[in-house]
Design a protein around this motif. Sequence first.
Motif, PDB file in Angstrom:
ATOM      1  N   LEU A 255      35.824 -16.454   1.966  1.00 31.37           N
ATOM      2  CA  LEU A 255      35.289 -15.637   2.302  1.00 31.37           C
ATOM      3  C   LEU A 255      35.390 -14.509   2.986  1.00 31.37           C
ATOM      4  O   LEU A 255      36.257 -15.270   4.487  1.00 31.37           O
ATOM      5  N   LYS A 256      36.188 -13.189   3.211  1.00 29.79           N
ATOM      6  CA  LYS A 256      37.314 -12.512   4.793  1.00 29.79           C
ATOM      7  C   LYS A 256      36.532 -11.825   5.433  1.00 29.79           C
ATOM      8  O   LYS A 256      36.690 -11.140   6.099  1.00 29.79           O
ATOM      9  N   LEU A 257      35.397 -10.885   4.338  1.00 28.80           N
ATOM     10  CA  LEU A 257      34.915  -9.943   4.829  1.00 28.80           C
ATOM     11  C   LEU A 257      33.408  -9.686   4.903  1.00 28.80           C
ATOM     12  O   LEU A 257      32.388 -10.150   3.474  1.00 28.80           O
ATOM     13  N   LEU A 258      32.634 -10.141   6.082  1.00 31.53           N
ATOM     14  CA  LEU A 258      30.319 -10.250   5.479  1.00 31.53           C
ATOM     15  C   LEU A 258      30.524  -8.698   5.999  1.00 31.53           C
ATOM     16  O   LEU A 258      30.085  -8.732   7.215  1.00 31.53           O
ATOM     17  N   TRP A 259      29.633  -7.595   5.177  1.00 35.42           N
ATOM     18  CA  TRP A 259      29.112  -6.095   5.725  1.00 35.42           C
ATOM     19  C   TRP A 259      27.591  -7.106   6.239  1.00 35.42           C
ATOM     20  O   TRP A 259      26.832  -7.566   5.536  1.00 35.42           O
ATOM     21  N   LEU A 260      27.453  -6.665   7.631  1.00 33.97           N
ATOM     22  CA  LEU A 260      25.817  -6.356   7.345  1.00 33.97           C
ATOM     23  C   LEU A 260      25.597  -4.571   7.308  1.00 33.97           C
ATOM     24  O   LEU A 260      27.328  -3.835   7.735  1.00 33.97           O
ATOM     25  N   ASN A 261      24.097  -4.160   7.556  1.00 29.58           N
ATOM     26  CA  ASN A 261      23.312  -3.295   7.382  1.00 29.58           C
ATOM     27  C   ASN A 261      21.952  -2.710   8.376  1.00 29.58           C
ATOM     28  O   ASN A 261      21.734  -3.337   7.440  1.00 29.58           O
ATOM     29  N   SER A 262      22.440  -2.915   9.294  1.00 27.52           N
ATOM     30  CA  SER A 262      21.355  -2.932  10.141  1.00 27.52           C
ATOM     31  C   SER A 262      21.554  -1.288  10.905  1.00 27.52           C
ATOM     32  O   SER A 262      22.181  -1.688  11.554  1.00 27.52           O
ATOM     33  N   PRO A 263      20.383  -0.792  11.024  1.00 28.58           N
ATOM     34  CA  PRO A 263      19.894   0.388   9.958  1.00 28.58           C
ATOM     35  C   PRO A 263      19.642  -0.046   8.117  1.00 28.58           C
ATOM     36  O   PRO A 263      20.779   0.113   8.834  1.00 28.58           O
ATOM     37  N   SER A 264      19.083  -0.660   7.265  1.00 28.04           N
ATOM     38  CA  SER A 264      19.797  -0.904   5.971  1.00 28.04           C
ATOM     39  C   SER A 264      19.146   0.726   5.844  1.00 28.04           C
ATOM     40  O   SER A 264      18.391   1.544   5.484  1.00 28.04           O
ATOM     41  N   ASN A 265      20.303   1.143   4.832  1.00 28.45           N
ATOM     42  CA  ASN A 265      20.605   2.038   3.603  1.00 28.45           C
ATOM     43  C   ASN A 265      20.612   1.103   2.349  1.00 28.45           C
ATOM     44  O   ASN A 265      21.078   0.385   1.802  1.00 28.45           O
ATOM     45  N   PRO A 266      19.407   1.463   0.976  1.00 29.02           N
ATOM     46  CA  PRO A 266      18.462   1.967   1.478  1.00 29.02           C
ATOM     47  C   PRO A 266      16.914   1.250   2.009  1.00 29.02           C
ATOM     48  O   PRO A 266      15.791   2.564   2.140  1.00 29.02           O
ATOM     49  N   THR A 267      16.399   0.312   2.096  1.00 24.37           N
ATOM     50  CA  THR A 267      15.765   0.019   2.966  1.00 24.37           C
ATOM     51  C   THR A 267      14.902  -0.269   3.620  1.00 24.37           C
ATOM     52  O   THR A 267      13.605   0.327   4.246  1.00 24.37           O
ATOM     53  N   GLY A 268      15.691   0.623   5.276  1.00 26.07           N
ATOM     54  CA  GLY A 268      15.353   0.771   6.145  1.00 26.07           C
ATOM     55  C   GLY A 268      15.248   0.000   7.407  1.00 26.07           C
ATOM     56  O   GLY A 268      14.381  -0.354   7.932  1.00 26.07           O
ATOM     57  N   ARG A 269      15.526  -1.550   6.329  1.00 27.71           N
ATOM     58  CA  ARG A 269      14.889  -2.711   7.469  1.00 27.71           C
ATOM     59  C   ARG A 269      16.108  -2.643   8.707  1.00 27.71           C
ATOM     60  O   ARG A 269      17.456  -2.339   8.068  1.00 27.71           O
ATOM     61  N   VAL A 270      15.656  -3.465   9.459  1.00 29.88           N
ATOM     62  CA  VAL A 270      16.112  -3.904  11.025  1.00 29.88           C
ATOM     63  C   VAL A 270      16.495  -5.275  11.242  1.00 29.88           C
ATOM     64  O   VAL A 270      15.390  -5.938  10.780  1.00 29.88           O
ATOM     65  N   LEU A 271      17.582  -5.985  11.600  1.00 27.77           N
ATOM     66  CA  LEU A 271      18.144  -7.046  11.279  1.00 27.77           C
ATOM     67  C   LEU A 271      17.707  -7.267  13.101  1.00 27.77           C
ATOM     68  O   LEU A 271      17.634  -7.024  13.882  1.00 27.77           O
TER      69      LEU A 271
ATOM     70  N   ASP B  73      27.627  -2.267   9.495  1.00 28.45           N
ATOM     71  CA  ASP B  73      27.217  -0.858   9.360  1.00 28.45           C
ATOM     72  C   ASP B  73      26.121   0.324   9.915  1.00 28.45           C
ATOM     73  O   ASP B  73      24.620  -1.059   9.290  1.00 28.45           O
ATOM     74  N   GLU B  74      26.623   0.593  11.006  1.00 28.56           N
ATOM     75  CA  GLU B  74      25.533   0.911  11.768  1.00 28.56           C
ATOM     76  C   GLU B  74      24.890   2.524  12.108  1.00 28.56           C
ATOM     77  O   GLU B  74      24.157   2.893  12.666  1.00 28.56           O
ATOM     78  N   CYS B  75      24.908   2.942  10.965  1.00 32.18           N
ATOM     79  CA  CYS B  75      25.332   4.749  10.835  1.00 32.18           C
ATOM     80  C   CYS B  75      23.652   5.738  11.221  1.00 32.18           C
ATOM     81  O   CYS B  75      23.395   5.971  11.500  1.00 32.18           O
ATOM     82  N   TYR B  76      22.386   4.228  11.239  1.00 27.61           N
ATOM     83  CA  TYR B  76      21.488   5.029  11.358  1.00 27.61           C
ATOM     84  C   TYR B  76      20.885   4.305  12.444  1.00 27.61           C
ATOM     85  O   TYR B  76      19.634   4.496  12.677  1.00 27.61           O
ATOM     86  N   LEU B  77      21.596   4.075  13.747  1.00 24.04           N
ATOM     87  CA  LEU B  77      21.452   2.977  14.133  1.00 24.04           C
ATOM     88  C   LEU B  77      20.480   3.579  15.937  1.00 24.04           C
ATOM     89  O   LEU B  77      18.902   3.207  15.426  1.00 24.04           O
ATOM     90  N   GLU B  78      20.492   5.043  15.526  1.00 28.80           N
ATOM     91  CA  GLU B  78      19.560   6.139  16.551  1.00 28.80           C
ATOM     92  C   GLU B  78      18.722   6.619  15.879  1.00 28.80           C
ATOM     93  O   GLU B  78      17.729   7.264  16.413  1.00 28.80           O
ATOM     94  N   LEU B  79      18.292   5.668  14.691  1.00 28.54           N
ATOM     95  CA  LEU B  79      17.137   6.644  14.018  1.00 28.54           C
ATOM     96  C   LEU B  79      15.924   5.171  13.725  1.00 28.54           C
ATOM     97  O   LEU B  79      15.517   5.400  12.612  1.00 28.54           O
ATOM     98  N   GLY B  80      15.695   4.733  15.035  1.00 24.29           N
ATOM     99  CA  GLY B  80      14.197   3.162  14.309  1.00 24.29           C
ATOM    100  C   GLY B  80      13.170   3.980  14.408  1.00 24.29           C
ATOM    101  O   GLY B  80      13.056   4.993  15.722  1.00 24.29           O
TER     102      GLY B  80
END
Length: 365
Positions: A151-167, A189-196
């Motif tokens: 494993l070389k690259l671990l993507w996180l995505n919070s808030p999630s696209n598509p679910t809107g889940r926040v870690l 990937d935190e592109c939706y971080l200001e939309l909680g």
Amino acid sequence: MSELLSRLPDFPWDKLEPYKATAAGHPDGVVDLSVGTPVDPVPDLVRKALAAAADSPGYPTVWGTPELRDAITGWAGRRLGARDLTHRNVLPVVGSKELVAWLPIQLGLGPGDTVAFPRLAYPTYEVGARLARADFVAYDDPTAELDPGALKLLWLNSPSNPTGRVLPKEELRRIVAWAREHGVLVVSDECYLELGWEADPVSVLHPDVCGGSYDGLVAVHSLSKRSNLAGYRAAFLLGDSEVLMPMLQLRKHGGMMTSMPTQAAAVAALGDDAHVAEQRERYAARRELLRGALERHGFRIEHSEASLYLWATRDESCWDTVAYLASLGILVAPGDFYGPAGARHVRVAFTATDERVAAAVARLG
């Protein structure tokens, strides 16, 4: 080119065209809630900054102007709580999708390397791995499910696209510690971080998560959603200088540069919080209306505590739901665009205009 294309899946949005045609046949026209594209005006101060920089005959720099780097580090300190960022911790990019698709190649990954991303995820994470000829795997809990060996690259995505889940902060901290223990690069990937909405999203660069060190961490941010600048292609990376500075050199060779007017617009957008709050109010109102209408219509909304989407289900095939809503003139995205785990959900964007949202609410009864 055919060999390169053979590595890629069919473009998922093409499958939606027949349903789009059905929805467009509604007497009052289509309500397109399928793609989360901004529809509201670009903030006036941003347009003025863009226009003032329009006389830019020279080449821009890949690293961006010092003013842009200052604006990024200032925003990150104010909004993310990231401490002691320098210009070496910053890298502008030409929109976040470009970055996601080509990051594995830019990191030098290839056959034998593994890229991991959430079970329900933005499809471009997988596309990036395929373009690099790397292996890829989807996960629910990376620390419990993934073999860190290749494993070389671990993507996180919070808030999630598509679910809107926040870690939660504690989960982020646990994942970061595990990745560092095994020498795995975390890209968040935190592109939706200001939309909680019902949660306060936290960056991996927050000291409570990263311990004040950016080693092995990169955060991806964009101005597309929070500032209505999807058409400007303005995004940036923050984090480990040992990752970003080599990427800067590579991107110089590739000419991956953001235009000077766009850089000036980004400086203005990052320096102003008022327009972000105003846009949040618009989205909050649309979200409340659509959520209520969907729930009254028999849908169940899951997660959706942040981002620009409602993750909805009627406990049936996502394509049956897409077809049903299309018959009402409403177009949504099928959940399986984001992985097999989404086969019984649809993603409903609340980025349409107030008038179109009101139309959807009326059609849903």
